[in-house]
Design an enzyme around this catalytic site. Structure first.
Site, short mmCIF file in Angstrom:
data_model
loop_
_atom_site.label_atom_id
_atom_site.label_comp_id
_atom_site.label_asym_id
_atom_site.label_seq_id
_atom_site.Cartn_x
_atom_site.Cartn_y
_atom_site.Cartn_z
N SER A 62 -9.60 1.93 2.85
CA SER A 62 -8.75 2.65 1.93
C SER A 62 -7.74 1.78 1.19
CB SER A 62 -8.01 3.77 2.67
OG SER A 62 -7.17 3.23 3.67
N SER B 212 -9.72 -0.18 7.07
CA SER B 212 -9.15 -0.07 5.72
C SER B 212 -8.57 -1.34 5.13
CB SER B 212 -8.08 1.01 5.70
OG SER B 212 -8.73 2.25 5.55
N LYS C 150 0.85 -1.20 0.00
CA LYS C 150 0.00 0.00 0.00
C LYS C 150 0.89 1.25 0.00
CE LYS C 150 -3.89 2.01 2.58
NZ LYS C 150 -4.71 1.91 3.79
N1 GLN Z 1 -12.96 4.67 6.48
C1 GLN Z 1 -12.28 4.99 7.71
C2 GLN Z 1 -11.77 6.42 7.66
O1 GLN Z 1 -11.97 7.02 6.67
C3 GLN Z 1 -11.16 4.04 7.96
C4 GLN Z 1 -10.00 4.29 7.12
C5 GLN Z 1 -8.80 3.49 7.53
O2 GLN Z 1 -8.90 2.45 8.17
N2 GLN Z 1 -7.64 4.01 7.18
O3 GLN Z 1 -11.21 6.91 8.58
#
Ligand code: GLN
Length: 484
Positions: A146, A170, A71
């Protein structure tokens, strides 16, 4: 597609890995999915080196010759690392994150850096400066986020395994939406050194793959003990190099895993099941009943503090983000605009043009939550909720071995469907964020693949990854036999 476990074994016993890497790059080149932001232009040379056993690449290494996608919020020496943001468009880290160094040491080949929501802020991969990733099961739909690039790349055969990071879901959200396996480790199990921070009290790097065994193997490699992350715990035995050893999971047959379900106590918190879509409900309960048929017992129970978890998560995550992202001033690294304005104007322009809309929204909201007069009302209160959430998980694990919930309350929705309405996007994280507040480990495994993928989330107590992976292995074997 080969598994990482099989491929590394074959390469260790003398088979070549270059051909498989070629196939993967062919697939990436002809793909419309946009899984990668940057490819590793040295990958094929590294494969040739391994095949010729040059440069100390002998027949060992737990991931010898295995292609892995990383990532783009995880630092890779010599490979651009953008966090899917314009502000880091040209940033090439001079060092490797500890997890990346561990991958290289075990002989893995980095295919490239995967697409993601900008600075990990999102659940769809649509906030990326480099455009969205598409879901391989239906390209009109989001892959989740994400870590959407990592999950989609696995599902589409554009890598074998991948690293993601999980602050509030994410890893698990895109794993569920793309029909793959993803694990968020216990907070403190894996080093965060070299992970670009979004909300550091919540996030962990974790493994993603198409099978539970590959996830276990990758977790073994990345849980390397590291003095450079003061929040990492050092689990016994003190002479072990890693915090997690996959041997007992890898050595377990599918049948043995299924037999070990006898007597397993599963809690199903009602708060995670109410209001979910019909497709998800059907797939989730079929999976639970399949576990019951093998001798596990389940009970619906209540976790009262869950109704506050989503709000507390977003206050804490945004507050930490507003502080972490203050470092992008365009002076030391990252985007530089060629202007002769005074410092304030330059700083504002760089951040105004370098960050996307969602990132700016969160910096503003987080700054507000931390400001004098509001700190106690929002941030401090959210921290108190967090303690209650954690206690409620601890008390649940005195009664149940694992908890099971649907990972996401719905199947993947269409690109563009929610992106204009931030609140409706935040709401899709309702089943994943409580786990990060509590710091416990959780894994998402597929419990349906058609018409669209559905993920089941299994949760265990702190540092019980081994138990969690064994239950997941049993589920995976049952699902493969019955539903997938
Ligand atoms: N969707 C959540 C956020 O926007 C989690 C994102 C993540 O785990 N990085 O914060």
């Amino acid at each position: 597609m080969l598994s990482a476990v099989d491929m590394s074994e074959r390469v260790r016993s003398g088979e070549n890995c270059e051909e498989i890497l070629h196939e993967i790059y062919e697939r990436i080149r002809s793909s419309e999915l946009n899984c990668y932001i940057t490819l590793n232009d040295k990958a094929l040379d590294e494969a040739v080196q391994i095949d010729r056993r040059e440069g100390g690449k002998s027949g060992c290494g737990k991931l010898l010759g295995v292609p892995v996608a990383v990532k783009d919020c995880i630092s890779t020496r010599g490979i651009r690392t953008t966090c899917a943001s314009r502000i880091l468009n040209d940033y090439v880290p001079p060092f490797d994150a500890t997890v990346v160094a561990a991958l290289r040491e075990e002989g893995a080949i980095i295919v490239g850096k995967t697409n993601m929501d900008e600075f990990c802020m999102g659940s769809t991969t649509e906030t990326s400066y480099f455009g969205p990733t598409l879901n391989p099961h239906d390209t009109s739909r989001v892959p989740g986020g994400s870590s959407g690039g990592s999950a989609a790349a696995i599902a589409a055969g554009e890598t074998i395994i991948a690293l993601g990071s999980d602050t509030g879901g994410s890893i698990r959200c895109p794993a569920a939406f793309c029909g793959v396996v993803g694990l968020k480790p216990t907070y403190g199990l894996v080093s965060r050194y070299g992970l670009i921070a979004y909300a550091n009290s919540l996030e962990q790097i974790g493994p993603m793959a198409s099978s539970v065994r590959d996830v276990a193997l990758l977790l073994d490699v990345i849980s390397l003990k590291d003095r450079r992350d003061s929040t990492q715990v050092k689990l016994p035995p003190s002479d072990a190099r890693t915090n997690f050893n996959a041997d007992s999971v890898l050595g377990m047959s599918g049948d043995d895993a299924i037999s070990s379900l006898k007597g397993l106590r599963i809690g199903v918190p009602a708060e995670f099941v109410h209001g979910i879509s019909k497709d998800v409900e059907r797939a989730f309960w079929s999976a639970i009943h399949a576990l019951e048929d093998e001798g596990a017992s389940y009970e619906e129970m209540h976790m009262d503090t869950m109704k506050y978890a989503l709000a507390a998560y977003y206050i804490i995550a945004m507050s930490e983000a507003s502080s972490n992202l203050a470092r992008y001033d365009g002076l030391r690294y990252g985007l530089r605009l060629n202007r002769d304005d005074d410092w304030h104007t330059t700083f504002s322009r760089i951040r105004g043009e370098g960050f996307g809309e969602e990132v700016k929204r969160r910096i503003i909201l987080g700054t507000f939550a931390l400001s004098a007069g509001y700190y106690g009302r929002y941030y401090l209160k959210a921290l108190k909720v967090r303690t209650l959430v954690k206690r409620e998980f601890e008390s649940a694990f005195r009664k149940y071995d694992v908890l099971a919930t649907p990972t996401m309350p719905m199947t993947p929705f269409r690109l563009g469907e929610r992106i204009k309405d931030p609140l409706s996007l935040y709401l899709v994280d309702v089943n994943t964020v409580p786990i990060n507040l509590a710091g416990v480990p959780a894994i998402s495994i597929p419990c349906a693949l058609s018409p669209l993928p559905v993920g089941m989330q299994l949760i265990a107590s702190h540092f019980e990854e081994e138990k969690l992976l064994k239950v997941a292995l049993a589920c995976e074997n049952l699902m493969n036999a019955h539903f997938l």
